[in-house]
Design a protein around this motif. Structure first.
Motif, PDB file in Angstrom:
ATOM      1  N   SER A  71      40.959 -33.749  -7.148  1.00  9.62           N
ATOM      2  CA  SER A  71      39.905 -32.745  -7.021  1.00  9.62           C
ATOM      3  C   SER A  71      40.388 -31.445  -7.670  1.00  9.62           C
ATOM      4  O   SER A  71      41.529 -31.019  -7.427  1.00  9.62           O
ATOM      5  CB  SER A  71      39.597 -32.498  -5.544  1.00  9.62           C
ATOM      6  N   PRO A  72      39.564 -30.791  -8.483  1.00 13.81           N
ATOM      7  CA  PRO A  72      39.980 -29.526  -9.096  1.00 13.81           C
ATOM      8  C   PRO A  72      40.325 -28.458  -8.067  1.00 13.81           C
ATOM      9  O   PRO A  72      41.113 -27.555  -8.350  1.00 13.81           O
ATOM     10  CB  PRO A  72      38.744 -29.118  -9.913  1.00 13.81           C
ATOM     11  N   ILE A  73      39.743 -28.561  -6.882  1.00 17.68           N
ATOM     12  CA  ILE A  73      39.972 -27.552  -5.845  1.00 17.68           C
ATOM     13  C   ILE A  73      41.084 -27.973  -4.886  1.00 17.68           C
ATOM     14  O   ILE A  73      41.971 -27.187  -4.542  1.00 17.68           O
ATOM     15  CB  ILE A  73      38.673 -27.293  -5.046  1.00 17.68           C
ATOM     16  N   PHE A  74      41.062 -29.230  -4.442  1.00 19.30           N
ATOM     17  CA  PHE A  74      41.970 -29.680  -3.386  1.00 19.30           C
ATOM     18  C   PHE A  74      43.132 -30.534  -3.891  1.00 19.30           C
ATOM     19  O   PHE A  74      44.064 -30.791  -3.127  1.00 19.30           O
ATOM     20  CB  PHE A  74      41.198 -30.500  -2.340  1.00 19.30           C
ATOM     21  N   GLY A  75      43.080 -31.007  -5.112  1.00 19.36           N
ATOM     22  CA  GLY A  75      44.068 -31.984  -5.533  1.00 19.36           C
ATOM     23  C   GLY A  75      43.750 -33.313  -4.877  1.00 19.36           C
ATOM     24  O   GLY A  75      42.687 -33.889  -5.115  1.00 19.36           O
ATOM     25  N   SER A  76      44.631 -33.805  -4.013  1.00 15.92           N
ATOM     26  CA  SER A  76      44.391 -35.057  -3.298  1.00 15.92           C
ATOM     27  C   SER A  76      44.667 -34.866  -1.803  1.00 15.92           C
ATOM     28  O   SER A  76      45.589 -34.147  -1.426  1.00 15.92           O
ATOM     29  CB  SER A  76      45.288 -36.174  -3.842  1.00 15.92           C
ATOM     30  N   PHE A  77      43.846 -35.496  -0.971  1.00 16.62           N
ATOM     31  CA  PHE A  77      44.055 -35.413   0.472  1.00 16.62           C
ATOM     32  C   PHE A  77      43.341 -36.576   1.142  1.00 16.62           C
ATOM     33  O   PHE A  77      42.511 -37.266   0.537  1.00 16.62           O
ATOM     34  CB  PHE A  77      43.548 -34.080   1.041  1.00 16.62           C
ATOM     35  N   VAL A  82      33.832 -29.407  13.124  1.00 16.75           N
ATOM     36  CA  VAL A  82      33.493 -28.137  12.491  1.00 16.75           C
ATOM     37  C   VAL A  82      34.577 -27.760  11.487  1.00 16.75           C
ATOM     38  O   VAL A  82      35.774 -27.922  11.769  1.00 16.75           O
ATOM     39  CB  VAL A  82      33.321 -27.024  13.541  1.00 16.75           C
ATOM     40  N   PHE A  83      34.122 -27.260  10.329  1.00 19.48           N
ATOM     41  CA  PHE A  83      35.035 -26.783   9.292  1.00 19.48           C
ATOM     42  C   PHE A  83      34.851 -25.274   9.159  1.00 19.48           C
ATOM     43  O   PHE A  83      33.713 -24.789   9.041  1.00 19.48           O
ATOM     44  CB  PHE A  83      34.732 -27.448   7.946  1.00 19.48           C
ATOM     45  N   SER A  84      35.942 -24.548   9.176  1.00 19.66           N
ATOM     46  CA  SER A  84      35.866 -23.100   8.977  1.00 19.66           C
ATOM     47  C   SER A  84      36.956 -22.681   8.000  1.00 19.66           C
ATOM     48  O   SER A  84      37.827 -23.483   7.629  1.00 19.66           O
ATOM     49  CB  SER A  84      36.029 -22.352  10.306  1.00 19.66           C
ATOM     50  N   GLY A  85      36.924 -21.450   7.611  1.00 21.83           N
ATOM     51  CA  GLY A  85      37.912 -20.917   6.685  1.00 21.83           C
ATOM     52  C   GLY A  85      37.323 -19.762   5.921  1.00 21.83           C
ATOM     53  O   GLY A  85      36.105 -19.536   5.927  1.00 21.83           O
ATOM     54  N   PRO A  86      38.166 -18.970   5.262  1.00 22.76           N
ATOM     55  CA  PRO A  86      37.682 -17.809   4.516  1.00 22.76           C
ATOM     56  C   PRO A  86      36.674 -18.209   3.440  1.00 22.76           C
ATOM     57  O   PRO A  86      36.658 -19.356   2.966  1.00 22.76           O
ATOM     58  CB  PRO A  86      38.961 -17.237   3.890  1.00 22.76           C
ATOM     59  N   GLY A 126      36.674 -23.385  -0.189  1.00 20.20           N
ATOM     60  CA  GLY A 126      36.306 -24.735  -0.633  1.00 20.20           C
ATOM     61  C   GLY A 126      35.611 -25.577   0.410  1.00 20.20           C
ATOM     62  O   GLY A 126      35.521 -26.805   0.277  1.00 20.20           O
ATOM     63  N   LYS A 127      35.081 -24.941   1.449  1.00 21.86           N
ATOM     64  CA  LYS A 127      34.405 -25.707   2.516  1.00 21.86           C
ATOM     65  C   LYS A 127      33.203 -26.478   1.969  1.00 21.86           C
ATOM     66  O   LYS A 127      33.021 -27.656   2.277  1.00 21.86           O
ATOM     67  CB  LYS A 127      33.955 -24.742   3.639  1.00 21.86           C
ATOM     68  N   SER A 128      32.381 -25.797   1.177  1.00 24.81           N
ATOM     69  CA  SER A 128      31.194 -26.467   0.626  1.00 24.81           C
ATOM     70  C   SER A 128      31.585 -27.568  -0.349  1.00 24.81           C
ATOM     71  O   SER A 128      30.925 -28.620  -0.430  1.00 24.81           O
ATOM     72  CB  SER A 128      30.287 -25.448  -0.062  1.00 24.81           C
ATOM     73  N   SER A 174      41.724 -23.776   3.880  1.00 24.81           N
ATOM     74  CA  SER A 174      42.390 -22.541   3.429  1.00 24.81           C
ATOM     75  C   SER A 174      42.779 -22.673   1.968  1.00 24.81           C
ATOM     76  O   SER A 174      42.842 -23.778   1.414  1.00 24.81           O
ATOM     77  CB  SER A 174      43.627 -22.267   4.289  1.00 24.81           C
ATOM     78  N   LYS A 175      43.071 -21.535   1.335  1.00 25.44           N
ATOM     79  CA  LYS A 175      43.383 -21.510  -0.091  1.00 25.44           C
ATOM     80  C   LYS A 175      44.731 -20.847  -0.310  1.00 25.44           C
ATOM     81  O   LYS A 175      45.009 -19.786   0.256  1.00 25.44           O
ATOM     82  CB  LYS A 175      42.289 -20.764  -0.851  1.00 25.44           C
TER      83      LYS A 175
END
Length: 518
Positions: free
Chosen positions: A10-16, A26-30, A34-36, A472-473
């Motif tokens: 993933s361009p944002i997360f890499g791999s997970f 629930v997902f939260s973060g600044p 990348g939540k959306s 988080s980023k």
């Protein structure tokens, strides 16, 4: 239930890889973490979004009911449904390692995966609201289900027969013309009453008539000659060795005389024949042969036209039968719809009250639920009109619309056991604290029926969540990560959501209290 989400490149997360359980996630973060993007990866697994990584995979654990529903379609041998997306030059979709079209995937799972966003979904549509009212009535009075089933069965027959009658009526003008043609053809052939082989016999007769006088003269001359046959035979008897010739000649002369007498008798029978009538008959038969090819073909055509005419006459009987049955069904439907409407009107206030309480908890304006007449359809001849504070559904803001959807879904879940997944992307964005808190409590109730995934920027949902994930980023590496928070992590994240980047002790204490209350 979605049990696993795996993302690679993933361009944002890499791999997970994330693992989930039933309940309220629930997902939260600044902002910008990348939540959306994460939620879009999840939606992509079901054909609801375009993939945003090279490989996305999810495992879905199905209930027994869903295993039965999808077994034949996906060839299931367990309750596990594996969905994988591979994005290279184009995106390929696989279910349990078998390729599948994106549209087919979304169509199959569309009722199982609900994405609450914008103004989508059918919960607020009139048909769904009426179905909700009927389900509500059935929970109080089970006999309503039988009344509905009888009405639906009659309406389906009514609709089918009306469509059939309309098709017949469209053909009626053409059938009138076909009937006229068929009757003309049959009458024409019947007026002549042809018989197979008759035409050829009449032609021979006509030929004989044209030569009758010549034949009569010839027979007469031949008859005169027979006066000398005895002399010929007597002369032969005087000659030795002619016995065989005498016998043969005698037999031949006898046969010849018989043939001439037979032909003479036929000619005498023709004396009474009307030659004009004969010629007229030959002409009529000739017309038939010219029109149809032969007398045999004319008779075959007559039979086919008679069959067609019978079918056309049956049309009249069918039309009469259909019209009668449709009228009978219309009467039945009016009577049955009246009974249904009495029950609907009797329970309308109770449903309105239950929905109204939920709307109030969601800080929505007062709800009204009215029933107004409509044209007869499969679900009856009245339809619900729902408004909030006097505003029609179509005029509601996206936030009001989706909160109303949640209220309706909540009542549905109370009435019937639901299964599936709800995915919500920042549904509490731009909501006040009270509005957000109402949404959180409603989602918590829905999570008893659905597995719920929601993004939130306010503390109310995380306080009530069964599972809280932090997105988080890393500002140095520019990549994001997602992880499941433990209790201490949840308290810290709640405190951040309450007080901002500078977390205060007061925020931590308040976060502990909110989490304990949740």
């Amino acid at each position: 239930m979605i049990a696993k989400l795996s993302v690679e490149h993933s361009p944002i997360f890499g791999s997970f890889e994330l693992h989930f359980k039933n309940g309220f996630c629930v997902f939260s973060g600044p902002s910008g973490s990348g939540k959306s993007v994460l939620m879009e990866s999840l939606l992509a697994c079901f054909g609801l979004r375009e993939p945003n990584a090279q490989n996305i995979e999810t495992d879905v654990l199905l209930s027994n009911t869903l295993v039965e529903m999808f077994s034949a379609e996906f060839g299931l041998d367990s309750d596990l449904l594996n969905i994988k997306l591979v994005k290279k030059d184009k995106t390929r979709y696989f279910v349990n390692f078998a390729p599948i079209a994106k549209k087919h995937l979304s169509d199959m799972l569309g009722n199982y995966i609900k994405h609450i966003h914008s103004r989508g979904g059918d919960e607020c549509e009139s048909a769904n609201l009426l179905a909700l009212l009927d389900t509500f009535i059935i929970s109080k009075s089970p006999s309503h289900a039988k009344d509905l089933a009888t009405f639906t069965k009659d309406f389906d027959e009514y609709h089918t027969l009306k469509s059939k009658l309309e098709a017949l009526l469209r053909e009626e003008s053409q059938l009138a013309s076909l009937r006229e043609i068929a009757e003309f053809e049959i009458n024409k052939i019947d007026s002549i009453k042809p018989k197979e082989g008759e035409y050829e016999k009449l032609l021979e007769l006509k030929k004989t008539l044209s030569r009758k006088e010549k034949i009569k003269d010839a027979i007469q001359n031949a008859s005169d000659a027979f006066e000398y046959t005895d002399r010929i035979l007597a002369a032969l008897k005087q000659i030795d060795g002619k016995e065989a010739l005498i016998e043969t000649l005698g037999a031949a002369l006898s046969d010849t005389q018989a043939a001439l007498e037979e032909e003479s008798s036929k000619l005498e029978s023709l004396e009474a024949l009307d030659s004009e009538e004969l010629l007229h008959r030959i002409s009529a038969l000739s017309d038939l042969i010219h029109r149809y090819g032969s007398i045999e073909k004319a008779l075959t055509h007559r039979e086919s036209q008679a069959k067609k005419l019978s079918e056309i006459l049956d049309f009249s009987a069918t039309k009469k039968s259909l019209t009668s049955r449709i009228a009978e069904l219309e009467s039945n439907l009016k009577e049955r719809s009246s009974l249904l409407n009495q029950a609907r009107q009797a329970h309308r206030d109770s449903l309105q009250k239950e929905l109204g309480i939920l709307c109030a908890s969601l800080k929505l304006p007062a709800l009204s639920f009215e029933l107004v007449p409509k044209l007869l359809e499969r679900n009856g001849d009245i339809t619900p009109i729902v408004a909030l504070g006097g505003s029609e559904i179509k005029t509601l803001s996206a936030g009001e619309f989706n909160r109303l959807r949640l209220a309706i879904m909540c009542v549905e879940a109370r009435l019937e056991k639901k299964q599936g997944v709800l995915i919500l992307d920042e549904i509490d964005a731009n909501l006040s604290g009270e509005e957000s808190e109402g949404v959180a409590h409603t989602l918590k109730e829905l999570s008893r029926s659905y597995q719920v995934f929601a993004i939130s920027h306010q503390p109310h949902m995380p306080s009530l969540a069964d599972y809280h994930f932090l997105v988080s980023k890393d500002t140095k590496e520019g990549t994001s990560r997602v992880r499941l928070l433990d209790k201490e992590g949840r308290i810290t994240e709640l405190a951040r959501m309450i007080s901002g980047a500078q977390i205060t002790q007061e925020a931590l204490d308040f976060a502990k209290k909110r989490l304990a209350e949740g």
